[in-house]
Design a protein around this motif. Structure first.
Motif, PDB file in Angstrom:
ATOM      1  N   TYR A   1     -44.607  61.307  88.051  1.00  0.00           N
ATOM      2  CA  TYR A   1     -43.233  61.555  88.501  1.00  0.00           C
ATOM      3  C   TYR A   1     -43.070  61.000  89.916  1.00  0.00           C
ATOM      4  O   TYR A   1     -43.744  61.457  90.844  1.00  0.00           O
ATOM      5  CB  TYR A   1     -42.920  63.049  88.467  1.00  0.00           C
ATOM      6  CG  TYR A   1     -43.075  63.621  87.077  1.00  0.00           C
ATOM      7  CD1 TYR A   1     -42.147  63.335  86.092  1.00  0.00           C
ATOM      8  CD2 TYR A   1     -44.178  64.403  86.748  1.00  0.00           C
ATOM      9  CE1 TYR A   1     -42.298  63.823  84.802  1.00  0.00           C
ATOM     10  CE2 TYR A   1     -44.330  64.897  85.462  1.00  0.00           C
ATOM     11  CZ  TYR A   1     -43.397  64.601  84.490  1.00  0.00           C
ATOM     12  OH  TYR A   1     -43.552  65.076  83.223  1.00  0.00           O
ATOM     13  N   ILE A   2     -42.208  60.025  90.090  1.00  0.00           N
ATOM     14  CA  ILE A   2     -42.031  59.353  91.381  1.00  0.00           C
ATOM     15  C   ILE A   2     -40.745  59.877  92.026  1.00  0.00           C
ATOM     16  O   ILE A   2     -39.656  59.720  91.452  1.00  0.00           O
ATOM     17  CB  ILE A   2     -41.942  57.823  91.221  1.00  0.00           C
ATOM     18  CG1 ILE A   2     -43.087  57.299  90.338  1.00  0.00           C
ATOM     19  CG2 ILE A   2     -41.949  57.155  92.586  1.00  0.00           C
ATOM     20  CD1 ILE A   2     -44.469  57.580  90.871  1.00  0.00           C
TER      21      ILE A   2
ATOM     22  N   GLY B   1     -39.990  55.163  97.073  1.00  0.00           N
ATOM     23  CA  GLY B   1     -40.420  55.357  95.702  1.00  0.00           C
ATOM     24  C   GLY B   1     -39.347  54.801  94.776  1.00  0.00           C
ATOM     25  O   GLY B   1     -39.199  53.590  94.637  1.00  0.00           O
ATOM     26  N   LEU B   2     -38.554  55.702  94.164  1.00  0.00           N
ATOM     27  CA  LEU B   2     -37.432  55.240  93.349  1.00  0.00           C
ATOM     28  C   LEU B   2     -36.310  54.678  94.216  1.00  0.00           C
ATOM     29  O   LEU B   2     -35.458  53.936  93.716  1.00  0.00           O
ATOM     30  CB  LEU B   2     -36.891  56.387  92.488  1.00  0.00           C
ATOM     31  CG  LEU B   2     -37.862  57.054  91.497  1.00  0.00           C
ATOM     32  CD1 LEU B   2     -37.094  58.042  90.625  1.00  0.00           C
ATOM     33  CD2 LEU B   2     -38.588  56.035  90.640  1.00  0.00           C
TER      34      LEU B   2
ATOM     35  N   ALA C   1     -41.490  60.393  82.206  1.00  0.00           N
ATOM     36  CA  ALA C   1     -42.047  59.936  83.479  1.00  0.00           C
ATOM     37  C   ALA C   1     -41.323  58.702  83.995  1.00  0.00           C
ATOM     38  O   ALA C   1     -40.661  57.970  83.247  1.00  0.00           O
ATOM     39  CB  ALA C   1     -43.528  59.621  83.292  1.00  0.00           C
ATOM     40  N   THR C   2     -41.504  58.462  85.308  1.00  0.00           N
ATOM     41  CA  THR C   2     -41.029  57.226  85.931  1.00  0.00           C
ATOM     42  C   THR C   2     -42.185  56.394  86.477  1.00  0.00           C
ATOM     43  O   THR C   2     -41.988  55.244  86.858  1.00  0.00           O
ATOM     44  CB  THR C   2     -40.061  57.543  87.084  1.00  0.00           C
ATOM     45  OG1 THR C   2     -40.674  58.513  87.945  1.00  0.00           O
ATOM     46  CG2 THR C   2     -38.740  58.076  86.558  1.00  0.00           C
ATOM     47  N   GLY C   3     -43.399  56.967  86.548  1.00  0.00           N
ATOM     48  CA  GLY C   3     -44.563  56.291  87.102  1.00  0.00           C
ATOM     49  C   GLY C   3     -45.345  55.512  86.067  1.00  0.00           C
ATOM     50  O   GLY C   3     -44.925  55.383  84.916  1.00  0.00           O
ATOM     51  N   PRO C   4     -46.521  55.004  86.428  1.00  0.00           N
ATOM     52  CA  PRO C   4     -47.298  54.177  85.506  1.00  0.00           C
ATOM     53  C   PRO C   4     -47.857  54.939  84.308  1.00  0.00           C
ATOM     54  O   PRO C   4     -48.185  54.326  83.298  1.00  0.00           O
ATOM     55  CB  PRO C   4     -48.425  53.632  86.382  1.00  0.00           C
ATOM     56  CG  PRO C   4     -48.509  54.552  87.555  1.00  0.00           C
ATOM     57  CD  PRO C   4     -47.115  55.041  87.778  1.00  0.00           C
TER      58      PRO C   4
ATOM     59  N   LEU D   1     -34.031  51.128  86.745  1.00  0.00           N
ATOM     60  CA  LEU D   1     -35.180  51.984  86.463  1.00  0.00           C
ATOM     61  C   LEU D   1     -34.953  52.761  85.170  1.00  0.00           C
ATOM     62  O   LEU D   1     -33.818  53.147  84.840  1.00  0.00           O
ATOM     63  CB  LEU D   1     -35.400  52.964  87.609  1.00  0.00           C
ATOM     64  CG  LEU D   1     -35.903  52.400  88.941  1.00  0.00           C
ATOM     65  CD1 LEU D   1     -35.807  53.450  90.026  1.00  0.00           C
ATOM     66  CD2 LEU D   1     -37.332  51.900  88.800  1.00  0.00           C
ATOM     67  N   ARG D   2     -36.051  53.023  84.468  1.00  0.00           N
ATOM     68  CA  ARG D   2     -35.945  53.794  83.224  1.00  0.00           C
ATOM     69  C   ARG D   2     -37.068  54.825  83.144  1.00  0.00           C
ATOM     70  O   ARG D   2     -38.162  54.620  83.664  1.00  0.00           O
ATOM     71  CB  ARG D   2     -36.012  52.870  82.000  1.00  0.00           C
ATOM     72  CG  ARG D   2     -34.783  51.983  81.861  1.00  0.00           C
ATOM     73  CD  ARG D   2     -34.817  51.132  80.609  1.00  0.00           C
ATOM     74  NE  ARG D   2     -33.609  50.327  80.488  1.00  0.00           N
ATOM     75  CZ  ARG D   2     -32.472  50.745  79.933  1.00  0.00           C
ATOM     76  NH1 ARG D   2     -32.415  51.960  79.391  1.00  0.00           N
ATOM     77  NH2 ARG D   2     -31.420  49.962  79.884  1.00  0.00           N
ATOM     78  N   TYR D   3     -36.759  55.936  82.477  1.00  0.00           N
ATOM     79  CA  TYR D   3     -37.786  56.923  82.153  1.00  0.00           C
ATOM     80  C   TYR D   3     -38.646  56.394  81.015  1.00  0.00           C
ATOM     81  O   TYR D   3     -38.284  55.415  80.342  1.00  0.00           O
ATOM     82  CB  TYR D   3     -37.135  58.244  81.725  1.00  0.00           C
ATOM     83  CG  TYR D   3     -36.394  58.945  82.832  1.00  0.00           C
ATOM     84  CD1 TYR D   3     -37.071  59.641  83.834  1.00  0.00           C
ATOM     85  CD2 TYR D   3     -34.992  58.931  82.877  1.00  0.00           C
ATOM     86  CE1 TYR D   3     -36.380  60.290  84.852  1.00  0.00           C
ATOM     87  CE2 TYR D   3     -34.297  59.580  83.881  1.00  0.00           C
ATOM     88  CZ  TYR D   3     -35.001  60.246  84.873  1.00  0.00           C
ATOM     89  OH  TYR D   3     -34.324  60.884  85.873  1.00  0.00           O
ATOM     90  N   SER D   4     -39.765  57.047  80.770  1.00  0.00           N
ATOM     91  CA  SER D   4     -40.691  56.606  79.729  1.00  0.00           C
ATOM     92  C   SER D   4     -40.076  56.637  78.335  1.00  0.00           C
ATOM     93  O   SER D   4     -40.584  55.994  77.420  1.00  0.00           O
ATOM     94  CB  SER D   4     -41.959  57.453  79.766  1.00  0.00           C
ATOM     95  OG  SER D   4     -41.643  58.840  79.762  1.00  0.00           O
ATOM     96  N   THR D   5     -38.974  57.361  78.161  1.00  0.00           N
ATOM     97  CA  THR D   5     -38.274  57.392  76.878  1.00  0.00           C
ATOM     98  C   THR D   5     -37.308  56.226  76.720  1.00  0.00           C
ATOM     99  O   THR D   5     -36.721  56.046  75.656  1.00  0.00           O
ATOM    100  CB  THR D   5     -37.471  58.697  76.755  1.00  0.00           C
ATOM    101  OG1 THR D   5     -36.613  58.810  77.904  1.00  0.00           O
ATOM    102  CG2 THR D   5     -38.394  59.900  76.681  1.00  0.00           C
TER     103      THR D   5
END
Length: 548
Positions: free
Chosen positions: A70-71, A90-91, A212-215, A113-117
């Motif tokens: 989570y960023i 960050g974001l 999530a927004t991170g790797p 930017l996108r979430y993992s979904t």
């Protein structure tokens, strides 16, 4: 920050990029190797984090687990030591523009930017996350009550927080504060305000962590047993290009299991059955491991922390200052050094060495005669005391020693042992009966002395749930001093004033500080120890691990 005595082992498999990992919990602990895909990093944790929910977690375990997941708008550089204390975008596209005498912060969300979904990240998601944090009565809420309208929202839960305005078309985010805060840039980098999608339930999401927004994204979570990660598919597709200042990570999957027996865990790392043991090993193994493996598989890490016993100043007998001072004199810090097997330097104060404002204090040298004299003067009527501690070693042994000290002072003391998994939540619930005194540790949230006073000792930090002011101390003149010192940046004068504040609080004796712990990393011979990054706030950085 949160409780910090923990052991974490991570399991990583290079099996393709997949956002879901069905069956991962059942297979946890097995080696999974694939031709041409490399090794699998295996391991476990001594206790499950308090939460895997960014708006709720306030332990080192939880923050370490979510650092690469989570960023926030701002974040902390992925680096060792003092470099890792630097706040970076960050974001957000850049650090905030601060205007109106330090009361207005303006940031812009990076586009696309996108979430993992696959769902787009919007500027308004930041406001949703902050309001969600307050609705959850998060322990982190005290950092953000100076946002205009936040206190009203905290009380009523109505009408939103007026001091946060957002524009989803331009990505603009503006935060208005009631007063200047010299630490607000640091606090924008904490996980408490990391954006999550609107519609994320206003409840603990540990069993089903948000996108999530991170790797990495947490794919499964089995509280008490473990949790798993996969690569965030949106990271390689989009987010990594938009946030090149953040590491991508070298491994495709991470599976973490709870392994309560620390001695067994260390033995498995030595034998190569496990690959990484995070933080200090059991006290009876620390010295031997350090001598044998330092520089190759073992590394001592700098850490700013304070270990202490808190005393509830609103309940007898600890509502009496003389009783609290007596307990400070009665505790023998050298005995606790032995319990922690030489990993701890003794302390009698709130600020740890290395923190700006630290000047060594010696207000309460061990003196049982003076302690008993003060108890005789105080004549406490209530002699029944419950001592709270978690069940992890050597914290439990420290709590047992503390009980013996109280008994020597004439109290009838019993130990209440709580699982390390739930300890912070249990003692932070004000409705829990017999919250008299107990063990705790505090690790830095950010490298500023305010972090050791505001969350832990400011009267406004006393909350009905997720409370962090365990001493329930509320001294208006000291509350005001905390706010005054936080209004301007640190400098030599401010640091001297924080040293005075440290002494002022210890004269009130709400805690019995007893030491500052050294942390360490222990890995198997398969891991490149030199590549592992230890961030001073978030601990071991999952994105930095590499096999030799």
């Amino acid at each position: 920050m949160k409780t910090g005595w923990f052991v974490v082992i991570v399991v990583i498999s290079l099996l393709g990029v997949s956002f879901t990992s069905p069956g991962a919990t059942a297979e946890r602990g097995k080696r999974r190797s694939h031709p041409g895909q490399g090794h699998t990093l295996r391991g476990g944790t001594s206790s499950f984090p308090d939460y895997l929910d960014p708006q709720l977690s306030y332990t080192t375990e939880g923050w370490s687990a979510m650092y690469d997941t989570y960023i926030p708008l701002l974040t902390y550089r992925h680096a060792d030591g003092t470099a890792g204390a630097e706040v970076i975008p960050g974001l957000a596209r850049s650090l905030p523009k601060i205007t109106n005498g330090g009361t207005t912060y303006t940031l812009f969300l990076r586009k696309d930017l996108r979430y993992s979904t696959g769902r787009p990240v919007k500027a308004s998601d930041f406001k949703f996350a902050v309001e969600r944090m307050f609705r959850l009565n998060s322990p982190g809420s005290s950092f953000y009550t100076d946002i205009v309208g936040a206190r009203k929202f905290q009380r009523t839960g109505l009408d939103g927080i007026a001091g946060i305005t957002t524009n989803d078309r331009t990505g603009k985010i503006t935060v208005h504060l009631l007063r200047p805060r010299g630490t607000f840039t640091n606090e924008l980098g904490l996980l408490f305000v990391a954006p999550v999608p609107p519609g994320t339930p206003i409840s603990n999401q540990t069993s089903n962590p948000p996108p999530a927004t991170g790797p990495y994204a947490i794919t499964t979570s089995d509280p008490g047993r473990g949790w798993d990660y996969a690569r965030n598919p949106e990271w390689r597709r989009n987010n990594a290009r938009l946030m090149p200042q953040l590491p991508t990570g070298r491994l495709a999957r991470i599976d973490i299991a709870v392994v309560p027996n620390g001695t067994s865990l260390v033995q498995k790392v030595e034998r190569g059955e496990l690959d990484w043991s995070l933080a200090s090993p059991p006290a009876d193994r620390y010295g031997a491991l350090k001598r044998k493996y330092e520089g190759t598989q073992f590394r001592v890490e700098p850490s700013l922390n304070t270990y202490f016993f808190w005393m509830n100043t609103r309940r007898p007998p600890f509502d009496n200052l003389k009783v609290r001072q007596a307990v400070n004199y009665a505790v023998d810090r050298s005995a606790l050094q032995r319990i922690y097997a030489g990993q701890m330097a003794p302390s009698q104060q709130i600020l740890p060495p290395g923190m700006p404002g630290y000047i060594k204090l010696n207000l309460y040298p061990h003196n049982m005669v003076e302690a008993k004299r003060l108890i005789a003067e105080a004549k406490p009527a209530d002699r029944n005391i419950t001592v709270w501690t978690d069940n992890e070693r050597p914290n439990y042994e420290a709590g047992t020693y503390y009980r013996q000290v109280l008994q020597e002072l004439g109290f009838s003391a019993r130990v209440k042992k709580v699982s390390g998994y739930s300890y912070f939540t249990v003692i932070g619930n004000a409705s829990k009966p017999n919250l008299d005194t107990g063990w705790f540790d505090w690790f830095e949230d950010y490298p500023h002395p305010n972090d050791f006073f505001q969350p832990m000792l400011d009267g406004e930090s006393i909350l009905p749930t997720y409370n962090t002011n365990f001493a329930q101390l509320d001294v208006p003149s000291l509350n005001e001093k905390i706010r005054q010192l936080d209004e301007r940046p640190l400098g030599s004068q401010r640091e001297n004033e924080y040293a005075v504040l440290d002494r002022s609080y210890m004269e009130q004796a709400p805690w019995v500080p007893f030491g500052n712990l050294t942390q360490s990393i222990f890995v198997s011979s398969a891991i490149d120890l030199d590549k592992v990054i230890w961030n001073p706030t978030f601990g071991a950085d999952l994105a930095s691990f590499k096999f030799k």
